[in-house]
Design an enzyme around this catalytic site. Sequence first.
Site, PDB file in Angstrom:
ATOM      1  N   ARG A 228       4.833  12.717  -3.838  1.00 10.54           N
ATOM      2  CA  ARG A 228       5.546  11.630  -3.143  1.00 10.54           C
ATOM      3  C   ARG A 228       4.624  10.569  -2.556  1.00 10.54           C
ATOM      4  NH1 ARG A 228       9.389  15.576   0.314  1.00 10.54           N
ATOM      5  NH2 ARG A 228      10.601  16.394  -1.432  1.00 10.54           N
TER       6      ARG A 228
ATOM      7  N   CYS B 256      14.874  15.453   1.507  1.00 10.93           N
ATOM      8  CA  CYS B 256      16.335  15.336   1.670  1.00 10.93           C
ATOM      9  C   CYS B 256      16.731  14.488   2.874  1.00 10.93           C
ATOM     10  CB  CYS B 256      16.954  16.724   1.764  1.00 10.93           C
ATOM     11  SG  CYS B 256      15.995  17.902   2.718  1.00 10.93           S
TER      12      CYS B 256
ATOM     13  N   GLN C 174      19.489  19.789  10.359  1.00 13.97           N
ATOM     14  CA  GLN C 174      19.354  20.107   8.934  1.00 13.97           C
ATOM     15  C   GLN C 174      19.847  21.509   8.596  1.00 13.97           C
ATOM     16  OE1 GLN C 174      15.255  17.563   8.914  1.00 13.97           O
ATOM     17  NE2 GLN C 174      15.572  18.786   7.085  1.00 13.97           N
TER      18      GLN C 174
ATOM     19  N   SER D 112      20.272  25.377   3.638  1.00  8.53           N
ATOM     20  CA  SER D 112      20.079  25.272   2.181  1.00  8.53           C
ATOM     21  C   SER D 112      18.874  24.395   1.852  1.00  8.53           C
ATOM     22  CB  SER D 112      21.336  24.729   1.502  1.00  8.53           C
ATOM     23  OG  SER D 112      21.676  23.479   2.050  1.00  8.53           O
ATOM     24  N   GLY D 113      18.424  23.603   2.807  1.00  6.47           N
ATOM     25  CA  GLY D 113      17.199  22.819   2.616  1.00  6.47           C
ATOM     26  C   GLY D 113      15.962  23.693   2.496  1.00  6.47           C
TER      27      GLY D 113
ATOM     28  N   LYS E 122       6.967  13.437   6.940  1.00  8.06           N
ATOM     29  CA  LYS E 122       7.528  13.016   5.639  1.00  8.06           C
ATOM     30  C   LYS E 122       8.546  11.902   5.834  1.00  8.06           C
ATOM     31  CE  LYS E 122       7.366  17.611   3.469  1.00  8.06           C
ATOM     32  NZ  LYS E 122       8.196  18.801   3.247  1.00  8.06           N
TER      33      LYS E 122
ATOM     34  N   ARG F  90      16.430  22.448  12.632  1.00 10.19           N
ATOM     35  CA  ARG F  90      17.216  23.298  11.716  1.00 10.19           C
ATOM     36  C   ARG F  90      18.418  23.847  12.485  1.00 10.19           C
ATOM     37  NH1 ARG F  90      16.485  22.822   6.607  1.00 10.19           N
ATOM     38  NH2 ARG F  90      14.283  23.320   6.698  1.00 10.19           N
TER      39      ARG F  90
ATOM     40  N   HIS G 170      23.186  17.862   5.696  1.00  9.94           N
ATOM     41  CA  HIS G 170      22.280  17.448   6.769  1.00  9.94           C
ATOM     42  C   HIS G 170      22.947  16.323   7.577  1.00  9.94           C
ATOM     43  CE1 HIS G 170      19.237  19.893   5.108  1.00  9.94           C
ATOM     44  NE2 HIS G 170      18.334  19.002   4.751  1.00  9.94           N
TER      45      HIS G 170
ATOM     46  N   ASN H 281      22.862  17.732   1.393  1.00 12.83           N
ATOM     47  CA  ASN H 281      21.407  17.689   1.142  1.00 12.83           C
ATOM     48  C   ASN H 281      21.039  18.169  -0.253  1.00 12.83           C
ATOM     49  OD1 ASN H 281      22.297  20.176   2.694  1.00 12.83           O
ATOM     50  ND2 ASN H 281      20.331  20.881   1.923  1.00 12.83           N
TER      51      ASN H 281
HETATM   52  N1  LIG Z   1      17.125  22.320  -0.960  1.00 14.28           N
HETATM   53  C1  LIG Z   1      16.956  21.047  -0.637  1.00 14.28           C
HETATM   54  O1  LIG Z   1      17.744  20.434   0.134  1.00 14.28           O
HETATM   55  C2  LIG Z   1      15.831  20.280  -1.208  1.00 14.28           C
HETATM   56  C3  LIG Z   1      15.809  18.925  -1.010  1.00 14.28           C
HETATM   57  C4  LIG Z   1      14.770  18.191  -1.546  1.00 14.28           C
HETATM   58  C5  LIG Z   1      13.807  18.835  -2.265  1.00 14.28           C
HETATM   59  N2  LIG Z   1      13.854  20.177  -2.447  1.00 14.28           N
HETATM   60  C6  LIG Z   1      12.787  20.798  -3.237  1.00 14.28           C
HETATM   61  O2  LIG Z   1      13.313  21.282  -4.459  1.00 14.28           O
HETATM   62  C7  LIG Z   1      12.572  22.419  -4.883  1.00 14.28           C
HETATM   63  C8  LIG Z   1      13.513  23.586  -5.129  1.00 14.28           C
HETATM   64  O3  LIG Z   1      14.242  23.889  -3.953  1.00 14.28           O
HETATM   65  P1  LIG Z   1      15.463  24.927  -3.938  1.00 14.28           P
HETATM   66  O4  LIG Z   1      16.106  24.755  -2.616  1.00 14.28           O
HETATM   67  O5  LIG Z   1      16.280  24.807  -5.171  1.00 14.28           O
HETATM   68  O6  LIG Z   1      14.675  26.336  -4.002  1.00 14.28           O
HETATM   69  P2  LIG Z   1      15.227  27.764  -4.471  1.00 14.28           P
HETATM   70  O7  LIG Z   1      16.710  27.841  -4.316  1.00 14.28           O
HETATM   71  O8  LIG Z   1      14.405  28.777  -3.768  1.00 14.28           O
HETATM   72  O9  LIG Z   1      14.901  27.815  -6.055  1.00 14.28           O
HETATM   73  C9  LIG Z   1      13.608  27.763  -6.553  1.00 14.28           C
HETATM   74  C10 LIG Z   1      13.637  27.652  -8.072  1.00 14.28           C
HETATM   75  O10 LIG Z   1      12.295  27.494  -8.541  1.00 14.28           O
HETATM   76  C11 LIG Z   1      12.004  28.534  -9.484  1.00 14.28           C
HETATM   77  N3  LIG Z   1      10.588  28.896  -9.362  1.00 14.28           N
HETATM   78  C12 LIG Z   1       9.881  29.151  -8.247  1.00 14.28           C
HETATM   79  N4  LIG Z   1       8.594  29.444  -8.553  1.00 14.28           N
HETATM   80  C13 LIG Z   1       8.493  29.373  -9.904  1.00 14.28           C
HETATM   81  C14 LIG Z   1       7.434  29.563 -10.830  1.00 14.28           C
HETATM   82  N5  LIG Z   1       6.200  29.887 -10.443  1.00 14.28           N
HETATM   83  N6  LIG Z   1       7.705  29.408 -12.144  1.00 14.28           N
HETATM   84  C15 LIG Z   1       8.957  29.084 -12.568  1.00 14.28           C
HETATM   85  N7  LIG Z   1       9.999  28.888 -11.729  1.00 14.28           N
HETATM   86  C16 LIG Z   1       9.775  29.023 -10.417  1.00 14.28           C
HETATM   87  C17 LIG Z   1      12.928  29.672  -9.116  1.00 14.28           C
HETATM   88  O11 LIG Z   1      13.078  30.519 -10.222  1.00 14.28           O
HETATM   89  P3  LIG Z   1      13.410  32.100 -10.000  1.00 14.28           P
HETATM   90  O12 LIG Z   1      14.857  32.169  -9.620  1.00 14.28           O
HETATM   91  O13 LIG Z   1      13.131  32.657 -11.342  1.00 14.28           O
HETATM   92  O14 LIG Z   1      12.494  32.570  -8.929  1.00 14.28           O
HETATM   93  C18 LIG Z   1      14.200  28.884  -8.769  1.00 14.28           C
HETATM   94  O15 LIG Z   1      14.844  28.494  -9.963  1.00 14.28           O
HETATM   95  C19 LIG Z   1      11.529  22.649  -3.785  1.00 14.28           C
HETATM   96  O16 LIG Z   1      10.342  21.991  -4.137  1.00 14.28           O
HETATM   97  C20 LIG Z   1      12.142  21.991  -2.575  1.00 14.28           C
HETATM   98  O17 LIG Z   1      11.187  21.595  -1.636  1.00 14.28           O
HETATM   99  C21 LIG Z   1      14.847  20.923  -1.951  1.00 14.28           C
END
Ligand SMILES: NC(=O)c1ccc[n+]([C@@H]2O[C@H](COP(=O)([O-])OP(=O)(O)OC[C@H]3O[C@@H](n4cnc5c(N)ncnc54)[C@H](OP(=O)(O)O)[C@@H]3O)[C@@H](O)[C@H]2O)c1
Length: 340
Positions: A99, A130, A157, A160-161, A215, A236, A243, A316
């Site tokens: 970013r 987010c 927030q 789920s974030g 951020k 949080r 959010h 979010n």
């Molecule tokens: N949630 C939000 O509001 C939000 C907002 C902005 C940005 N983000 C960003 O988006 C990203 C994902 O967030 P999330 O909330 O979706 O997380 P999450 O629900 O914990 O899901 C993580 C995903 O990444 C995969 N993963 C993790 N490590 C991996 C690796 N080494 N190789 C391949 N796949 C891998 C996991 O696969 P497995 O199921 O196989 O472990 C899962 O599909 C993060 O960078 C987060 O900071 C999130």
Amino acid sequence: MGYKVVVVGATGNVGREMLNILAEREFPVDEIAVLASRKSLGTEVSYGDTTLKTQDLATFDFAGWDMALFAVGSEATKEYAPKAAKAGCVVIDNSSLYRYDPDVPLIVPEVNPDAIEGYSKKNIIANPNCSTAQMVVALKPLHDRAKIKRVVVSTYQSVSGSGKAAIDELWNQTKGMYVPGQEVAPSVYPKQIAFNVIPHIDVFMDSGDTKEEWKMITETKKIIDPSIKVTATCVRVPVFVGHSESINIETEEFLDEDEARDILREAPGILVVDKREDGGYVTPVESVGDFATFISRIRQDVTVENGLNFWCVSDNLRKGAALNAVQIAELLGRRVLKKG
Ligand SMILES: NC(=O)c1ccc[n+]([C@@H]2O[C@H](COP(=O)([O-])OP(=O)(O)OC[C@H]3O[C@@H](n4cnc5c(N)ncnc54)[C@H](OP(=O)(O)O)[C@@H]3O)[C@@H](O)[C@H]2O)c1
């Protein structure tokens, strides 16, 4: 003719939402691949009316794919995003890794769509944090009219974030409060999140701000205007999705609350719900599954010369992550790849 699209992190909160939104918005897809870690190999995820089997990111060949929407943590992004980009597949990344890289555009399509032109330096485009995404959608039209000098924001927030594990922690901790012997100790969060609020998101920095607060400050400057001063407190709260933000702005020119309401009503991506009566505002549960950033409680701040207060709520997982990424994909298609 459509695009060959890869969704990386397809078993996660954001990845699943990306698949929903690609289908809902009928993004022109010719072929789609869904990736996660090896442990999820073969796991089925929904895409519209079909299900797709998850492949292993570690062995996937990105050559010949048009774009990859990444929603894995920074570590996996660091290893695999450059490989995808090098193979000619444009990466749209949700992690914070790129970013702040001057060679990577940080885009909210309603706010700075022209930044897309910079994608080709690294073949990577970054999605903001987010809490930044929903805030800049609201700030931009007000800034264009009255030039914002300073922003004071406090966030509320949802868990789920912080990913899947945090959702489980809130759920299990809440249930455990009622069953003696089944209390759940904090694990994802440093303190109890059920029936509590925690004024701490991401790591502490030397300034005393947390990284989440930093951020919001840094990303707002990169997306809208480096001259805007931002101070943030990120909290949080025990909400699953959505959010909320209490935002105070000071502008160079006077902006009447009624004019601000009209400007926000006309602005892309925003829905104003602002009735001065019981329930005449939006709360996070009402934002879930919606595309909009909701604005309520618009009112003058009479303690400063040109001040306004308002309340800003969004899903979010959508505007804060998956929706914004898909909107970037649409922009990339429209302006650059021109296939769909
Ligand atoms: N949630 C939000 O509001 C939000 C907002 C902005 C940005 N983000 C960003 O988006 C990203 C994902 O967030 P999330 O909330 O979706 O997380 P999450 O629900 O914990 O899901 C993580 C995903 O990444 C995969 N993963 C993790 N490590 C991996 C690796 N080494 N190789 C391949 N796949 C891998 C996991 O696969 P497995 O199921 O196989 O472990 C899962 O599909 C993060 O960078 C987060 O900071 C999130």
